[in-house]
Design a protein around this motif. Structure first.
Motif: not given
Length: 297
Positions: A41-44, A135-143, A145-148, A179-182
């Motif tokens: 899935m993706h969140s973009q 579950v593989i999620v393709d997310i927005n690049s950078g930081d 977006f809050e959804i990322t 600013d990501l919690n990885i």
């Protein structure tokens, strides 16, 4: 017993590292080579062509939205806490029976509506994780977006997509202040050129990394992608002396790394699906090329 995983694909920059291509490649390889239930899935909100790897996007999106499928339908249920494990798969599109599903991305035009999905995404992914093995999620690049941020917070693994551009690599590893919690990272070089002096081993040494993975630039797979037919490529057995075989062996290496993080050995889950007719067609093509070359001499 294997543990389910959420694996997000992220990049510090947009459009340079083949992030969506990489996510699609991994998901399809896993589904055609291992007995696993995979969701991709993706969140973009826009500028994502993930669905078109598997079907003609415009027609299929219209059909799926008419049938109340996709992430928008799931989001409406998540808002009211009505989304259940039992009903989750009803909103996905099955690509390979018991192996691979895709959750079609949002059709929201409003920026506010899209941003509000950040609040439901952890709930949606928690439900998906109970239904699927990976579950593989393709997310927005950078930081920006809050959804990322929300996706990386709940991800068990974040695949950080980079390339062989040394300036990009230096910038990422010198700052790395997004600013990501990885929690758990896997570094992946996309659009990889094996003949470059800056190969994955050298890059790993330069930036003091224990492991570095790569997904090669692949013109044949891109042709299948453009024909909305990626699955057929991964059902093909390629001879060992081809670039495609080498490409698949790199994907196998990445797949095994992820499966081991499920607390299980990859060999226990190996179960290959192949398209026999396509394999025969491929070897006929090779034979024809050989006959033409022989006739020229």
């Amino acid at each position: 017993m294997k543990n389910s995983l959420i694996v997000s694909f992220w990049s510090p920059v947009h459009g340079q590292c083949g992030q969506t291509f990489n996510a699609v490649s991994l998901a399809t390889y896993l589904a055609t080579n291992y007995n696993l239930k995979i969701l991709i899935m993706h969140s973009q909100q826009e500028k994502n062509n993930l669905e078109s790897a598997f079907f003609e996007k415009k027609l299929s999106l219209d059909e799926l939205l008419f049938d109340e499928s996709g992430i928008d339908a799931i989001d409406r249920l998540a808002v009211t806490k009505q989304l259940s494990d039992e009903s989750f798969k009803d909103y996905t599109k099955n690509l390979i029976k018991d192996r691979l599903d895709v959750l079609v991305g949002t059709n929201k035009k409003s920026e506010t509506s899209y941003k509000n999905m950040a609040t439901t995404m952890p709930y949606i992914l928690a439900c998906a994780k109970r239904v699927y093995d990976i579950v593989i999620v393709d997310i927005n690049s950078g930081d920006q977006f809050e959804i990322t941020k929300k996706v990386t917070e709940v991800s068990d693994i974040t695949v950080i997509n980079l390339n062989q551009n040394i300036e990009l690599l230096k910038s990422h590893f010198s700052k790395n202040n997004y600013d990501l919690n990885i929690k758990n990272k896997i570094y992946l070089l996309g659009n990889y050129e094996k003949k470059s002096m800056f190969n994955k081993k050298l890059i790993a040494r330069m930036f003091n990394l224990e492991k570095m993975f790569a997904i090669y630039r692949n013109p044949l797979l891109m042709d299948f992608y453009n024909k909305n037919d990626v699955i057929r490529y991964f059902m093909t057995n390629f001879p060992e002396d081809t670039d495609d075989y080498e490409f698949l062996m790199e994907l196998k290496r990445l797949s095994e790394e992820i499966i081991r993080r499920m607390k299980t050995e990859p060999k226990q889950l190996e179960s290959r699906i192949q398209n026999v007719s396509l394999v025969e067609e491929f070897f006929k093509m090779l034979k024809k090329k050989w006959e033409i070359k022989s006739a020229q001499f």
